[in-house]
Motif scaffolding. Structure first.
Motif, PDB file in Angstrom:
ATOM      1  N   GLY A  44      49.123  18.340  78.584  1.00 47.09           N
ATOM      2  CA  GLY A  44      49.348  18.276  77.088  1.00 47.09           C
ATOM      3  C   GLY A  44      49.747  19.695  76.589  1.00 47.09           C
ATOM      4  O   GLY A  44      49.626  20.523  77.276  1.00 47.09           O
ATOM      5  N   ALA A  45      50.345  19.545  75.367  1.00 45.34           N
ATOM      6  CA  ALA A  45      50.701  20.744  74.797  1.00 45.34           C
ATOM      7  C   ALA A  45      49.472  21.986  74.641  1.00 45.34           C
ATOM      8  O   ALA A  45      48.332  21.477  74.234  1.00 45.34           O
ATOM      9  CB  ALA A  45      51.661  20.643  73.557  1.00 45.34           C
ATOM     10  N   SER A  46      49.987  22.899  74.464  1.00 48.65           N
ATOM     11  CA  SER A  46      48.938  24.170  73.936  1.00 48.65           C
ATOM     12  C   SER A  46      48.226  23.767  72.887  1.00 48.65           C
ATOM     13  O   SER A  46      48.951  23.116  71.686  1.00 48.65           O
ATOM     14  CB  SER A  46      49.643  25.499  73.945  1.00 48.65           C
ATOM     15  OG  SER A  46      48.699  26.455  73.536  1.00 48.65           O
ATOM     16  N   GLY A  49      43.763  20.311  73.040  1.00 50.43           N
ATOM     17  CA  GLY A  49      42.221  20.012  73.315  1.00 50.43           C
ATOM     18  C   GLY A  49      41.818  20.045  74.986  1.00 50.43           C
ATOM     19  O   GLY A  49      40.777  19.450  75.152  1.00 50.43           O
ATOM     20  N   LYS A  50      42.939  20.204  75.824  1.00 49.84           N
ATOM     21  CA  LYS A  50      42.461  19.858  77.141  1.00 49.84           C
ATOM     22  C   LYS A  50      41.410  20.921  77.769  1.00 49.84           C
ATOM     23  O   LYS A  50      40.308  20.438  78.099  1.00 49.84           O
ATOM     24  CB  LYS A  50      43.701  20.563  78.089  1.00 49.84           C
ATOM     25  CG  LYS A  50      45.168  19.980  77.713  1.00 49.84           C
ATOM     26  CD  LYS A  50      46.247  20.504  78.481  1.00 49.84           C
ATOM     27  CE  LYS A  50      46.628  21.802  78.441  1.00 49.84           C
ATOM     28  NZ  LYS A  50      46.845  22.170  76.980  1.00 49.84           N
ATOM     29  N   SER A  51      41.257  22.200  77.082  1.00 53.40           N
ATOM     30  CA  SER A  51      40.083  23.187  77.668  1.00 53.40           C
ATOM     31  C   SER A  51      38.912  22.629  76.983  1.00 53.40           C
ATOM     32  O   SER A  51      37.732  22.573  77.566  1.00 53.40           O
ATOM     33  CB  SER A  51      40.492  24.638  77.089  1.00 53.40           C
ATOM     34  OG  SER A  51      41.532  25.088  78.035  1.00 53.40           O
ATOM     35  N   THR A  52      38.918  22.154  75.830  1.00 52.05           N
ATOM     36  CA  THR A  52      37.835  21.801  75.047  1.00 52.05           C
ATOM     37  C   THR A  52      37.282  20.599  75.914  1.00 52.05           C
ATOM     38  O   THR A  52      35.876  20.365  76.138  1.00 52.05           O
ATOM     39  CB  THR A  52      38.071  21.025  73.451  1.00 52.05           C
ATOM     40  OG1 THR A  52      38.734  22.467  72.972  1.00 52.05           O
ATOM     41  CG2 THR A  52      36.804  20.567  72.700  1.00 52.05           C
ATOM     42  N   LEU A  53      38.056  19.591  76.384  1.00 48.95           N
ATOM     43  CA  LEU A  53      37.537  18.322  77.251  1.00 48.95           C
ATOM     44  C   LEU A  53      37.025  18.940  78.453  1.00 48.95           C
ATOM     45  O   LEU A  53      35.830  18.601  78.800  1.00 48.95           O
ATOM     46  CB  LEU A  53      38.599  17.536  77.234  1.00 48.95           C
ATOM     47  CG  LEU A  53      38.366  16.133  78.095  1.00 48.95           C
ATOM     48  CD1 LEU A  53      37.190  15.588  77.278  1.00 48.95           C
ATOM     49  CD2 LEU A  53      39.488  15.357  78.262  1.00 48.95           C
ATOM     50  N   LEU A  54      37.540  19.714  79.016  1.00 52.85           N
ATOM     51  CA  LEU A  54      37.092  20.159  80.250  1.00 52.85           C
ATOM     52  C   LEU A  54      35.666  21.045  80.273  1.00 52.85           C
ATOM     53  O   LEU A  54      34.790  20.857  80.890  1.00 52.85           O
ATOM     54  CB  LEU A  54      38.170  21.154  81.016  1.00 52.85           C
ATOM     55  CG  LEU A  54      38.055  21.215  82.499  1.00 52.85           C
ATOM     56  CD1 LEU A  54      38.756  19.703  83.087  1.00 52.85           C
ATOM     57  CD2 LEU A  54      38.945  22.422  83.069  1.00 52.85           C
ATOM     58  N   ASN A  55      35.864  21.885  79.125  1.00 52.96           N
ATOM     59  CA  ASN A  55      34.458  22.498  78.776  1.00 52.96           C
ATOM     60  C   ASN A  55      33.418  21.525  78.495  1.00 52.96           C
ATOM     61  O   ASN A  55      32.094  21.881  78.948  1.00 52.96           O
ATOM     62  CB  ASN A  55      34.730  23.310  77.603  1.00 52.96           C
ATOM     63  CG  ASN A  55      35.497  24.616  78.054  1.00 52.96           C
ATOM     64  OD1 ASN A  55      35.871  24.916  79.199  1.00 52.96           O
ATOM     65  ND2 ASN A  55      36.087  25.375  76.985  1.00 52.96           N
ATOM     66  N   THR A 200      47.044  21.611  84.408  1.00 51.63           N
ATOM     67  CA  THR A 200      48.068  22.524  85.070  1.00 51.63           C
ATOM     68  C   THR A 200      49.331  22.236  84.260  1.00 51.63           C
ATOM     69  O   THR A 200      49.485  21.110  83.676  1.00 51.63           O
ATOM     70  CB  THR A 200      48.080  22.570  86.324  1.00 51.63           C
ATOM     71  OG1 THR A 200      49.217  23.117  86.783  1.00 51.63           O
ATOM     72  CG2 THR A 200      48.280  20.752  86.863  1.00 51.63           C
ATOM     73  N   HIS A 201      50.266  22.814  84.221  1.00 47.20           N
ATOM     74  CA  HIS A 201      51.824  22.764  83.883  1.00 47.20           C
ATOM     75  C   HIS A 201      52.578  22.394  85.018  1.00 47.20           C
ATOM     76  O   HIS A 201      53.714  21.896  84.950  1.00 47.20           O
ATOM     77  CB  HIS A 201      52.164  23.633  83.136  1.00 47.20           C
ATOM     78  CG  HIS A 201      51.347  23.978  81.738  1.00 47.20           C
ATOM     79  ND1 HIS A 201      51.319  22.977  80.910  1.00 47.20           N
ATOM     80  CD2 HIS A 201      50.746  24.993  81.588  1.00 47.20           C
ATOM     81  CE1 HIS A 201      50.700  23.648  79.958  1.00 47.20           C
ATOM     82  NE2 HIS A 201      50.135  24.623  80.438  1.00 47.20           N
ATOM     83  N   SER A 216      47.286  14.709  73.449  1.00 52.01           N
ATOM     84  CA  SER A 216      47.829  14.942  72.394  1.00 52.01           C
ATOM     85  C   SER A 216      47.268  15.124  71.065  1.00 52.01           C
ATOM     86  O   SER A 216      46.746  14.051  70.700  1.00 52.01           O
ATOM     87  CB  SER A 216      49.102  13.937  72.329  1.00 52.01           C
ATOM     88  OG  SER A 216      50.018  14.056  71.146  1.00 52.01           O
ATOM     89  N   ASP A 217      47.039  16.373  70.481  1.00 52.57           N
ATOM     90  CA  ASP A 217      46.574  16.346  69.200  1.00 52.57           C
ATOM     91  C   ASP A 217      45.287  15.838  69.399  1.00 52.57           C
ATOM     92  O   ASP A 217      44.899  15.212  68.491  1.00 52.57           O
ATOM     93  CB  ASP A 217      47.392  15.781  68.091  1.00 52.57           C
ATOM     94  CG  ASP A 217      46.690  16.293  66.722  1.00 52.57           C
ATOM     95  OD1 ASP A 217      46.264  17.303  66.602  1.00 52.57           O
ATOM     96  OD2 ASP A 217      46.972  15.646  65.733  1.00 52.57           O
ATOM     97  N   GLY A 218      44.272  16.102  70.355  1.00 50.82           N
ATOM     98  CA  GLY A 218      42.941  15.753  70.486  1.00 50.82           C
ATOM     99  C   GLY A 218      42.589  14.194  70.826  1.00 50.82           C
ATOM    100  O   GLY A 218      41.629  13.785  71.043  1.00 50.82           O
ATOM    101  N   ARG A 219      43.900  13.549  71.122  1.00 52.31           N
ATOM    102  CA  ARG A 219      43.675  12.329  71.745  1.00 52.31           C
ATOM    103  C   ARG A 219      44.283  11.861  73.040  1.00 52.31           C
ATOM    104  O   ARG A 219      45.287  12.776  73.286  1.00 52.31           O
ATOM    105  CB  ARG A 219      44.390  11.259  70.556  1.00 52.31           C
ATOM    106  CG  ARG A 219      43.606  11.121  69.324  1.00 52.31           C
ATOM    107  CD  ARG A 219      44.214  10.019  68.467  1.00 52.31           C
ATOM    108  NE  ARG A 219      43.440   9.833  67.284  1.00 52.31           N
ATOM    109  CZ  ARG A 219      43.674  10.726  66.151  1.00 52.31           C
ATOM    110  NH1 ARG A 219      44.686  11.406  65.949  1.00 52.31           N
ATOM    111  NH2 ARG A 219      42.962  10.519  64.999  1.00 52.31           N
TER     112      ARG A 219
END
Ligand SMILES: Nc1ncnc2c1ncn2[C@@H]1O[C@H](COP(=O)(O)OP(=O)(O)O)[C@@H](O)[C@H]1O
Ligand SMILES: [Mg+2]
Length: 237
Positions: A44-46, A49-55, A200-201, A216-219
């Motif tokens: 997902g783009a910067s 919400g990727k890190s938020t989900l992982l955390n 990862t990218h 994408s945008d929190g979803r």
């Protein structure tokens, strides 16, 4: 081996930072099951919400809305002591920056964790799993970036965590070195059966994951399943 038991059940998960007009809705109703033994890649783009989900999965933070369980245990409703125990006993983390202690050797950096874990492997065994058996007595400054990251991975897995969470583990590495690091993570997932989620990218690791999830945008907006064995065999590791 991927089994049918959902380890994480995520329903309507939301995370909002701040409040009022400046509130940031980082996750907006995420539904997701994660299964034992899976290797999952999050793309997902910067800012998606990727890190938020992982955390949240790692018990580093609590959700604002929705349901989040780990093996039926209500992670969203856990207190500080419960979260601390969960992070200590269940989760291994790998971040972009290695956070090794410069004055300790590779072996000593890993031993720091194995000394306080309940059922750890020997530091030497963990370092062997990431291909660093010949570098155990080196200090971080004597190791390349990729080697330092593999020490950090050894440190994360030496306590035999049920879950391994990696947030852009190759973000500071060149592509070739990054592949060696990702190979180490893939091997750990395969040999120890640790449920693994990686942000990862790197497109190649996406191919060797069991599932690729797109935020994408929190979803969570897309997901695809891979024939992981074919991808791994094609690389001839
Ligand atoms: N601690 C925080 N306080 C306020 N906003 C945050 C915080 N952490 C993340 N955010 C915001 O939440 C959104 C998602 O961030 P993040 O999960 O880090 O995205 P990603 O890892 O996909 O780049 C971004 O808009 C980010 O600025
Ligand atoms: Mg991030």
């Amino acid at each position: 081996m991927v089994s049918a038991d959902a380890v994480f059940e995520v329903r309507g998960l939301g995370k909002t930072y701040g409040s009022g007009p400046s509130a940031v809705h980082a996750l907006k109703g995420v539904d997701l099951d994660l299964f034992a033994g899976e290797l999952v890649v999050l793309l997902g783009a910067s800012g998606s919400g990727k890190s938020t989900l992982l955390n949240l999965l790692g018990g580093l933070d609590l959700p604002s809305a929705g349901r989040l369980t780990y093996r039926g245990w209500d992670l969203a409703g856990a207190d500080e002591a419960g979260l601390t125990r969960y992070r200590r006993d269940v989760v291994g983390f790998v971040f972009q920056f290695y956070n090794l202690i410069p004055s300790l050797t590779a072996r000593e950096n890993v031993a720091l964790i194995t000394e306080i874990a309940r059922d750890p492997m020997a530091p030497e065994e963990a370092l062997k799993l990431v291909g660093l058996e010949a570098r155990m007595d080196h200090f971080p400054a004597q190791l390349s970036g990729g080697e330092q990251q593999r020490v950090a991975i050894a440190r994360a897995i030496a306590k035999r965590p049920q879950v391994l969470l990696c947030d852009e583990p190759t973000g500071a590495l060149d592509l070739k070195t990054g592949m060696i690091v990702l190979e180490a993570i893939e091997r750990i997932n395969r040999e120890l059966g640790t449920l693994t989620a990686i942000i990862t990218h790197n497109a190649v690791i996406a191919d060797m994951a069991d599932r690729v999830l797109h935020l994408s945008d929190g979803r969570l907006d897309r997901e695809h399943r891979n024939d992981r064995r074919a991808a791994v065999d094609a690389l001839a590791w």
